[in-house]
Write an enzyme that holds these catalytic residues in place. Structure first.
Site, mmCIF file in Angstrom:
data_model
loop_
_atom_site.group_PDB
_atom_site.id
_atom_site.type_symbol
_atom_site.label_atom_id
_atom_site.label_comp_id
_atom_site.label_asym_id
_atom_site.label_seq_id
_atom_site.Cartn_x
_atom_site.Cartn_y
_atom_site.Cartn_z
ATOM 1 N N HIS B 119 20.956 -42.283 -2.482
ATOM 2 C CA HIS B 119 20.060 -43.517 -2.384
ATOM 3 C C HIS B 119 19.275 -44.039 -3.673
ATOM 4 C CE1 HIS B 119 16.845 -46.197 -0.232
ATOM 5 N NE2 HIS B 119 16.107 -46.039 -1.502
ATOM 6 N N GLU B 120 19.011 -42.813 -4.509
ATOM 7 C CA GLU B 120 18.374 -43.237 -5.764
ATOM 8 C C GLU B 120 19.041 -43.933 -6.622
ATOM 9 O OE1 GLU B 120 15.198 -43.472 -5.931
ATOM 10 O OE2 GLU B 120 14.741 -42.644 -4.050
ATOM 11 N N HIS B 123 19.723 -47.612 -6.585
ATOM 12 C CA HIS B 123 18.609 -48.304 -7.602
ATOM 13 C C HIS B 123 19.360 -47.851 -8.990
ATOM 14 C CE1 HIS B 123 15.964 -48.849 -4.181
ATOM 15 N NE2 HIS B 123 15.585 -47.846 -3.890
ATOM 16 N N HIS B 129 16.372 -52.550 -1.833
ATOM 17 C CA HIS B 129 16.501 -51.842 -0.580
ATOM 18 C C HIS B 129 17.069 -53.078 0.365
ATOM 19 C CE1 HIS B 129 13.113 -48.782 -1.558
ATOM 20 N NE2 HIS B 129 13.838 -48.275 -1.653
#
Lengths: 78, 172
Positions: B119-120, B123, B129
């Site tokens: 997930h990170e 970014h 998101h």
């Protein structure tokens, strides 16, 4: 003394919206930014993001989402 | 999916990463395996490649830190915020920080490092998101089996909108 539940909920909402929805931080806000309508709008924005009912109120479902473990990157803005 | 405001992206597709501070809760080998697999999630779906390096100037620097760790985004102790990462760019850009106060695992208990790292890194690559609860880029943590994990379509659409499709797509 134990902190009343309602006060804790208010704290949760304030912290969450400051961190993830660009609610101006306490102590830095002008009087106008401090109005409840700003918090209501930010709450609605959060509720819209998570597909919750846009009540603008910290209802049970909204607080439940706010208490879930999550990423620290804001959901809106940079 | 949603892109980071301003649409920041890496100009090169061959990116390097470096783990500058490990967690004490997992072996270094486990951390390296989870991180490598997390990057593969994105390289499988795009033209990006990721190479581990020990050089100071890696594009994406990874660290396990706690509390106030000097980037104006302090961690909050156990639970709550698990990790954060910065959008593509020089310096701190692309870097990923994991809260050392969390319990990191390689399985379904507490917080699975592979899932949070994947997930990170979204970014780190320029994704914001997603509102899709099934997407990897949904902000809340949800466990999914790492051994059978495939990147959801919402995230594939997002990464390919920035960097284009994989040069070697995996056949279904």
């Amino acid at each position: 003394f134990p902190v009343p539940a309602q006060e804790m909920d208010t704290q949760v909402v304030q912290d969450y919206l400051e961190k993830f929805y660009q609610l101006p931080r306490r102590g830095l806000r002008s009087q106008r930014q401090n109005s409840p309508s700003v918090i209501v709008e930010k709450l609605k924005e959060m509720q819209r993001f998570f597909g919750l009912s846009e009540t603008g109120k910290p209802d049970r479902q909204t607080l439940a989402v706010m208490r879930k473990p999550r990423c620290g990157v804001p959901d809106s803005g940079d | 999916f949603m892109l980071t405001p301003g649409n920041p992206k890496w100009e090169q597709t061959n990116l390097t990463y470096r783990i500058i501070k490990y967690t004490t809760q997992l072996s270094e080998a486990d951390v390296e395996e989870a991180i490598k697999k997390a990057f593969q999630v994105w390289s499988n779906a795009s033209s990006l490649t990721f190479t581990k390096t020990s050089q100071e100037e890696a594009d994406i620097k990874i660290a396990f830190v706690q509390g106030d760790h000097g980037d104006n985004s302090p961690f909050d102790g156990p639970n709550g915020i698990l990790a954060h990462a910065f959008q593509p760019g020089q310096g701190i850009g692309g870097d990923a920080h994991f809260d050392e106060d969390e319990i990191w695992t390689m399985n379904s208990s507490s917080y699975n490092l592979f899932l949070v790292a994947a997930h990170e890194f979204g970014h780190s690559l320029g994704l914001a998101h997603s509102t899709d609860p099934g997407a990897l880029m949904y902000p809340n943590y949800a466990f999914r089996d790492p051994s059978t994990y495939t990147l959801p379509q919402d995230d594939i659409n997002g990464i390919q909108a920035i960097y284009g499709p994989s040069n070697n797509p995996i056949q279904p």
